[in-house]
Write a protein that holds these residues in place. Structure first.
Motif, PDB file in Angstrom:
ATOM      1  N   ASP A  29       8.901  -6.816   5.923  1.00 40.27           N
ATOM      2  CA  ASP A  29       8.742  -7.000   4.478  1.00 40.27           C
ATOM      3  C   ASP A  29       9.614  -5.959   3.759  1.00 40.27           C
ATOM      4  O   ASP A  29      10.647  -5.550   4.280  1.00 40.27           O
ATOM      5  N   HIS A  30       9.212  -5.507   2.581  1.00 38.39           N
ATOM      6  CA  HIS A  30      10.008  -4.547   1.814  1.00 38.39           C
ATOM      7  C   HIS A  30       9.528  -3.103   2.014  1.00 38.39           C
ATOM      8  O   HIS A  30       9.830  -2.222   1.195  1.00 38.39           O
ATOM      9  N   SER A  31       8.810  -2.853   3.097  1.00 39.06           N
ATOM     10  CA  SER A  31       8.288  -1.508   3.335  1.00 39.06           C
ATOM     11  C   SER A  31       9.395  -0.461   3.408  1.00 39.06           C
ATOM     12  O   SER A  31       9.293   0.611   2.810  1.00 39.06           O
ATOM     13  N   LEU A  32      10.467  -0.740   4.137  1.00 40.15           N
ATOM     14  CA  LEU A  32      11.509   0.267   4.333  1.00 40.15           C
ATOM     15  C   LEU A  32      12.161   0.681   3.026  1.00 40.15           C
ATOM     16  O   LEU A  32      12.400   1.874   2.797  1.00 40.15           O
ATOM     17  N   SER A  33      12.447  -0.264   2.142  1.00 43.26           N
ATOM     18  CA  SER A  33      13.091   0.100   0.873  1.00 43.26           C
ATOM     19  C   SER A  33      12.171   0.987   0.038  1.00 43.26           C
ATOM     20  O   SER A  33      12.632   1.936  -0.617  1.00 43.26           O
ATOM     21  N   LYS A  63      12.164   4.539   1.588  1.00 43.90           N
ATOM     22  CA  LYS A  63      13.384   5.272   1.263  1.00 43.90           C
ATOM     23  C   LYS A  63      13.336   5.842  -0.153  1.00 43.90           C
ATOM     24  O   LYS A  63      13.791   6.971  -0.400  1.00 43.90           O
ATOM     25  N   LYS A  64      12.794   5.074  -1.093  1.00 43.89           N
ATOM     26  CA  LYS A  64      12.701   5.554  -2.474  1.00 43.89           C
ATOM     27  C   LYS A  64      11.795   6.768  -2.574  1.00 43.89           C
ATOM     28  O   LYS A  64      12.105   7.747  -3.258  1.00 43.89           O
ATOM     29  N   GLY A 110       0.781  -1.228   0.000  1.00 36.71           N
ATOM     30  CA  GLY A 110       0.000   0.000   0.000  1.00 36.71           C
ATOM     31  C   GLY A 110       0.813   1.279   0.000  1.00 36.71           C
ATOM     32  O   GLY A 110       0.245   2.363  -0.145  1.00 36.71           O
ATOM     33  N   ILE A 111       2.119   1.184   0.125  1.00 40.43           N
ATOM     34  CA  ILE A 111       2.939   2.395   0.227  1.00 40.43           C
ATOM     35  C   ILE A 111       2.850   3.252  -1.033  1.00 40.43           C
ATOM     36  O   ILE A 111       2.855   4.483  -0.963  1.00 40.43           O
TER      37      ILE A 111
END
Length: 250
Positions: free
Chosen positions: A50-54, A57-58, A20-21
């Motif tokens: 999960d891959h939320s942090l990456s 950051k983008k 959802g990001i």
């Protein structure tokens, strides 16, 4: 449109919301354009696995009005909100969940009330949650109001704007986000609740369970009631403290 200099930072806690990001910035675009404030978004990664942090950051790297902080491990919603408020540098702070079950455009309705109030909180209308979640929330809100008398029907609504100085004077504890109205009133400040829209969850997974939405809040309510009953009020009649010329602003 001229923007007010005392801006607002919207804190968005995120825990395992990778799907959802990508919806967050488009959902905020119209509100940011129409707001009377310079709006900043602060994404708080609450130890996602999960891959939320990456993805966070983008987004932050591409947009000047978007910042982020990241926890080493999951600390809970109250900690994420509190950390966001502490790291903000604006007079006003807001909060919304990353699942966007509430509408960023409703921040405009909240903004209209802040000249006269220190906390403006939403009340979800036509809630699109499960029957169990709605029933437990209704009972918890009734119990909280009967004990604390904060006059709010939906204390846990994830759509709020408040004065940052008021937020930072609140005692911090796990689950405090459910008691923002009562914690504001304890300071002698003003609170108002207004209706906002509510949508079904379309991404991510609900963190709802009986303990974190019912049993634990009931315990916290009793603890806060004790604190309110033990509150000591005093009035200073005279003092010899000199005021410095360089005033400290909020």
């Amino acid at each position: 449109m001229n923007k007010q200099s005392n801006g607002i930072t919207i804190v968005i806690p995120i825990f395992n919301e990778e799907d959802g990001i990508g919806r967050i910035l488009p959902a905020f675009e119209e509100y940011i354009n129409q707001s009377k404030f310079e709006v900043n978004l602060l994404l708080v990664n609450d130890g996602s696995t999960d891959h939320s942090l990456s993805k966070i950051k983008k987004i932050a790297a591409l947009h000047d009005h978007v910042g982020f902080i990241s926890f080493e491990k999951n600390a809970g919603l109250s900690a994420a909100i509190r950390a966001g408020f502490e790291k903000s540098n604006t007079k006003w702070v807001g909060y919304i969940d990353a699942d966007l079950q509430t509408d960023p455009m409703d921040f405009l309705r909240l903004e209209a009330m802040i000249p006269d109030y220190d906390l403006v909180t939403g009340r979800r209308t036509g809630r699109k949650d499960s029957a169990v979640k709605k029933m437990s929330s209704t009972f918890a809100n009734w119990f909280r109001d009967s004990m604390l008398h904060d006059g709010v029907h939906d204390s846990g609504c994830p759509l709020k704007i408040m004065r940052r100085s008021v937020a930072l004077h609140m005692p911090f504890f796990k689950g405090m986000h459910r008691f923002f109205p009562a914690l504001t009133l304890i300071q002698g400040k003003k609170v108002i609740e207004i209706p906002v829209k509510h949508f079904p969850r379309v991404t991510g997974k609900s963190k709802f369970n009986v303990w974190n939405r019912l049993l634990s809040p009931l315990q916290d309510t009793l603890a806060l009631r004790w604190m309110m009953k033990r509150q000591s009020v005093y009035t200073i009649s005279e003092n010899s403290i000199k005021t410095h010329k360089a005033a400290i602003h909020e």
